[in-house]
Scaffold this motif. Structure first.
Motif, short mmCIF file in Angstrom:
data_model
loop_
_atom_site.label_atom_id
_atom_site.label_comp_id
_atom_site.label_asym_id
_atom_site.label_seq_id
_atom_site.Cartn_x
_atom_site.Cartn_y
_atom_site.Cartn_z
N ILE A 10 0.84 -1.20 0.00
CA ILE A 10 0.00 0.00 0.00
C ILE A 10 0.88 1.25 0.00
CG2 ILE A 10 -1.66 1.35 1.34
CD1 ILE A 10 -2.97 -1.26 2.17
N LYS A 11 1.93 1.26 0.80
CA LYS A 11 2.82 2.40 0.85
C LYS A 11 3.45 2.68 -0.51
CE LYS A 11 5.77 2.94 4.18
NZ LYS A 11 6.72 2.81 5.30
N ALA A 12 3.80 1.63 -1.23
CA ALA A 12 4.50 1.79 -2.51
C ALA A 12 3.58 2.21 -3.65
CB ALA A 12 5.21 0.48 -2.87
N ASP A 13 2.29 1.94 -3.53
CA ASP A 13 1.35 2.20 -4.64
C ASP A 13 0.53 3.46 -4.36
OD1 ASP A 13 -0.25 2.07 -6.86
OD2 ASP A 13 -1.08 0.09 -6.41
N LYS A 14 1.19 4.61 -4.39
CA LYS A 14 0.52 5.87 -4.08
C LYS A 14 -0.51 6.27 -5.14
CE LYS A 14 4.33 7.60 -1.32
NZ LYS A 14 3.76 7.67 -0.02
#
Length: 75
Positions: A10-14
């Motif tokens: 989730i953090k990586a897929d802004k």
């Protein structure tokens, strides 16, 4: 399995998961909002709890769809 950090996916897929953090007080009133944007969400959570003493817990939401993702409590 790591309940103390946001899932890296989730953090990586802004783009697909633009995040907002919404803070609530002990009476369950919304008192704070912050778009995560390019900030690191885990660092931002720590800063909010450190600087916003009235925030008892946060909700993480998708900023575009307004979908609830999770509740974040002080530790």
């Amino acid at each position: 399995s790591d309940v103390y950090n946001f899932p890296p996916e989730i953090k990586a897929d802004k783009e697909n998961f633009p995040l907002s953090l919404i803070g609530y007080d002990n009476e369950q009133k919304m008192i704070f909002t912050k778009l995560v944007g390019d900030n690191d969400v885990d660092q931002l959570i720590s800063e909010i709890f450190e600087n916003e003493n009235n925030v008892e817990y946060l909700h993480a939401r998708n900023s575009e769809a307004c979908c609830f993702i999770c509740k974040i409590e002080r530790i």
